[in-house]
Design a protein around this motif. Structure first.
Motif, short mmCIF file in Angstrom:
data_model
loop_
_atom_site.label_atom_id
_atom_site.label_comp_id
_atom_site.label_asym_id
_atom_site.label_seq_id
_atom_site.Cartn_x
_atom_site.Cartn_y
_atom_site.Cartn_z
N ALA A 113 0.84 -1.20 0.00
CA ALA A 113 0.00 0.00 0.00
C ALA A 113 0.87 1.25 0.00
O ALA A 113 0.59 2.23 -0.71
N PHE A 114 1.91 1.23 0.85
CA PHE A 114 2.81 2.39 0.88
C PHE A 114 3.48 2.59 -0.49
O PHE A 114 3.68 3.71 -0.95
N TYR A 115 3.85 1.49 -1.13
CA TYR A 115 4.51 1.59 -2.42
C TYR A 115 3.61 2.27 -3.45
O TYR A 115 4.05 3.19 -4.15
N PHE A 116 2.36 1.84 -3.54
CA PHE A 116 1.44 2.45 -4.51
C PHE A 116 1.15 3.90 -4.14
O PHE A 116 0.98 4.75 -5.01
N LEU A 117 1.10 4.21 -2.86
CA LEU A 117 0.81 5.58 -2.44
C LEU A 117 1.97 6.50 -2.79
O LEU A 117 1.77 7.61 -3.29
N TRP A 118 3.20 6.06 -2.55
CA TRP A 118 4.36 6.93 -2.73
C TRP A 118 4.88 6.91 -4.19
O TRP A 118 5.61 7.81 -4.59
N SER A 119 4.52 5.90 -4.95
CA SER A 119 5.01 5.85 -6.35
C SER A 119 4.46 7.02 -7.16
O SER A 119 5.13 7.56 -8.05
#
Length: 772
Positions: A113-119
């Motif tokens: 989730a963090f990856y998709f949010l920060w990408s």
């Protein structure tokens, strides 16, 4: 997180990351040392994950591509959050198996989730990370605040760190970077130190709780005597409010009567080679509040940093002491009277003799037997007997000096030790004490609402005259007591050597008596009792004889007292009753068919509840009328248990059996017996008859007895008639019957039958011709 990468910032980051690494490693090291501290591992991993994420983001620009950096930062952030979350749950005891099972999937999902949010926008990475960590730390701080007051500062530090993270995520100005860095570094340092403290404190508390959970006291003292460690149980045992009050005190401050020399001497035991551990001692401690506490001390050596300490465990043995006291009491104290028992008597007498021997003093032993005690048990029950023993013991104790010893030897026997007497005074002191005891016992007792008369027979033996050891003195006093009983009860006698021969003779006779009835060693002889006017034989007395296979002929005056002392007189008396009635039954068709047979009865037989039934059955079995049987009693039998004797005699009168008073005029003679017991026959003792021809006093006394018997309607039998002159005088005085060698010696049944036949066929003749 600030994005600047100037040299000063990088230097600060290196310092901060180094500190994080050290503190995180310390937490993990604590877990390695104490594998139970899993919260230390989780917190350490969490903090390392925070540091790794920061290093990766700021230093990995040229090493790792941006997508991987974003994903790994998200993974490290998730690991950091999971570390603080799981560590806190484990620390407060709320981590469960489902939490652990779902942790790995949760980490993967959240890091994705963090990856998709920060990408889509890398600008969210720094404030998002700070916010996420801030929320977890706020939650962790709140949890710690709720569980224990000792972790409130750590909880507050976590809340401040979490709050600062949220604040910086929302409004951090790059111009305030220095302020942010200093504050966050300080908060991080406080939190990390707090986490380390929490882990160490938990370890310490676990050991403290382990020590406190012990059921006994525990302390560690140093060589000088000062206490370093103590548990709560120890504090309570010693009268303190908490274990903390003991720390730093000297052991002499705990116990008022303990000196420093005593404390040092105890410690030196642990410096001595070859001493087995633990060193076990028992002691009674005098506490500050004045109470006394029996404890068992288990001491062992304890080394710390090369120094010797003493580890002492204190076990409260109050309950054990009570049980030991009860066992001691059971072993030494008689349960009925509360005074010493036979076992304790031996040790007390041995101690008294040792002191007397060393000081040149004397001792006296009084052996006391309560006469007629068995009848109390038989008549009123054992509870009444115990009550009598208790009352008698208290009465005895009141007569003694404080140094004298009273013990119940067994049954109705007591022994008194009079120790520490001046040379030459033992016998007189014993006589004086025995005289008081006899008088005190003679006052009677009230048991179960009945007035009971009990006398005491006392034998005396003195050290060193009559023995030098406890066993000899007790045995000799016992022998003297039995001689006192034979002398008439209620008497005292001092032991002499002649008694030993009598006692040994009694033991031999007692042993031979045991199988004498079964071996048919007893037999009866019969002595005629004739009418003083006509010479006709109307009565016959059955007399017991014993021809022992071991001892030969044994006279009655030797074996009857032994049989009475041993209780065999009941069995022997029953045999005499059966045999006399059987003999009378065999004389039914002879010249003796109308005679009355007389047998002697002991006090033991009258006390037997089955006695009247035995008499009735013996008469019926042999076809005899009750008037053909006469029972002879002595005066002593009448007075020993008057109430019971009266009841038994009433039953015998109702049955039709006659009762005769034997040996009247000796012993305890009292005119009241003649009316109190409603007797049928009075037998004048031979002691009066033998001098009737030559002593005016004896003549007058016999004349008075005969006159009194006539007035009371009693039949009179004169015993011991040995001359014609005696027979003539007695006939003129109005005596009804004569018995003695002038008439006939005791003879076997066949000879008596011939004598009776001669009396029937011959005309009445002068008494000088009656003897055979």
């Amino acid at each position: 997180m600030p994005m600047s990468a100037d040299p000063g910032y990088l230097t600060a980051m290196v310092v901060e990351f180094s500190a994080d690494t050290i503190l995180s490693a310390l937490l993990i090291f604590l877990w390695l040392m104490q594998r139970k501290e899993k919260h230390a591992l989780c917190w350490g991993i969490g903090q390392l994950a925070i540091m790794a994420g920061g290093v990766l983001w700021f230093s990995g620009t040229n090493i790792i591509s941006l997508p991987w950096r974003i994903y790994l930062c998200g993974l490290f952030l998730t690991l950091a959050m999971a570390g603080y979350w799981s560590g806190t749950l484990f620390f407060i005891g709320k981590l469960r198996a489902p939490h652990v099972r779902w942790m790995a999937p949760g980490i993967l999902v959240l890091s994705g989730a963090f990856y998709f949010l920060w990408s889509s926008n890398t600008g969210w990475l720094a404030p998002g990370s700070a916010a996420a960590l801030g929320l977890v730390m706020l939650w962790a701080g709140a949890q710690l605040l709720n569980i224990h007051h000792r972790y409130r500062l750590l909880g507050l530090a976590l809340i401040l760190r979490g709050g600062f993270n949220l604040l910086s995520a929302a409004s951090l100005n790059p111009d305030l970077y220095v302020v942010w860095f200093v504050v966050t570094s300080l908060l991080k340092l406080v939190v990390m130190l707090g986490l380390i403290y929490a882990v160490q404190d938990e370890i310490q508390q676990r050991y403290a709780r382990t020590i406190d959970s012990l059921s006994h006291g525990f302390l560690i003292r140093d060589r000088r005597g000062y206490i370093h460690v103590a548990n709560e149980r120890c504090a309570k045992l010693l009268g303190f409010n908490s274990a903390q009050e003991l720390i730093g005190l000297h052991v002499c401050d705990l116990l008022p009567n303990l000196t420093r020399d005593m404390a040092d001497q105890y410690f030196r035991l642990f410096e001595t080679d070859g001493v087995p551990y633990p060193v076990t001692n028992t002691a009674t401690l005098n506490l500050r509040n004045g109470t006394r506490l029996p404890v068992e001390l288990l001491g062992s050596p304890y080394f710390e940093r090369g120094r010797l300490y003493c580890l002492v465990q204190l076990l409260d043995i109050s309950e054990r002491k009570k049980k030991d006291d009860l066992l001691y009491q059971a072993a030494r104290i008689d349960p009925v009277t509360g005074y010493f028992n036979r076992h304790a008597l031996s040790s007390e007498l041995t101690l008294a003799l040792e002191k007397a021997a060393s000081a040149g003093r004397e001792c006296a032993v009084l052996f006391i037997d309560l006469d007629k005690f068995k009848r109390v048990n038989d008549s009123f029950g054992h509870a009444a007997g115990d009550q009598l023993l208790l009352t008698a013991a208290h009465r005895l104790h009141r007569l003694l000096r404080p140094v004298d010893v009273l013990s119940r030897f067994g049954g109705d026997e007591f022994i008194v030790i009079i120790p520490d007497l001046m040379p030459g005074r033992a016998e007189q002191m014993a006589i004086d004490c025995a005289t008081e005891i006899i008088a005190a016992m003679g006052k009677g007792f009230e048991v179960s609402y009945h007035a009971i008369s009990v006398t005491a027979s006392i034998g005396i033996a003195c050290y060193p005259t009559h023995g030098s050891d406890s066993e000899t003195l007790i045995r000799n006093a016992d022998i003297a007591m039995y001689e006192a009983k034979k002398a008439g009860r209620g008497e005292l006698l001092i032991f002499n050597d002649a008694m030993t021969a009598v006692a040994k003779d009694g033991l031999v006779i007692d042993g031979a008596l045991r199988g004498a009835i079964a071996a048919n060693e007893f037999y009866l002889v019969y002595q005629a009792i004739t009418n003083a006017n006509t010479g006709k034989m109307t009565k016959v007395e059955a007399l017991l004889r014993w021809n022992s296979s071991l001892l030969g002929p044994v006279p009655p005056d030797r074996f009857i007292p032994v049989a009475e002392d041993s209780g065999m007189i009941i069995e022997l008396g029953t045999w005499v009753l059966e045999e006399a009635c059987r003999q009378m039954g065999s004389w039914k068709q002879s010249a003796l068919r109308e005679v009355t047979i007389s047998i002697n009865v002991s006090a033991w037989q009258l006390a037997d509840p089955q006695f009247v039934t035995l008499v009735s059955q013996a008469l019926m079995r042999n076809g005899l009328s009750p008037h053909q049987l006469e029972l002879e009693l002595t005066e002593r039998v009448l007075i020993e248990d008057a109430a019971n004797v009266q009841a038994v005699l009433a039953q015998l009168r109702a049955l039709g059996v006659s009762v005769s008073l034997d040996d009247f005029g000796t012993g305890y003679s009292s005119l009241s017996y003649l009316t109190q017991f409603h007797l049928n026959t009075l037998k004048i003792d031979r002691a009066f008859v033998m001098d009737i021809e030559h002593s005016e006093r004896s003549n007058s006394l016999v004349h008075a007895i005969i006159a009194m018997g006539h007035s009371l309607g009693l039949q009179l039998v004169a015993e011991g008639v040995e001359t014609a002159g005696q027979a003539e005088i007695l006939e003129k005085m109005g005596c009804h019957y004569l018995q003695g060698y002038h008439i006939s010696r005791p003879v076997p049944p066949d000879e008596l039958l011939r004598f009776a036949g001669n009396r029937v066929s011959a005309a009445p003749q002068p008494y000088s011709n009656f003897a055979i």
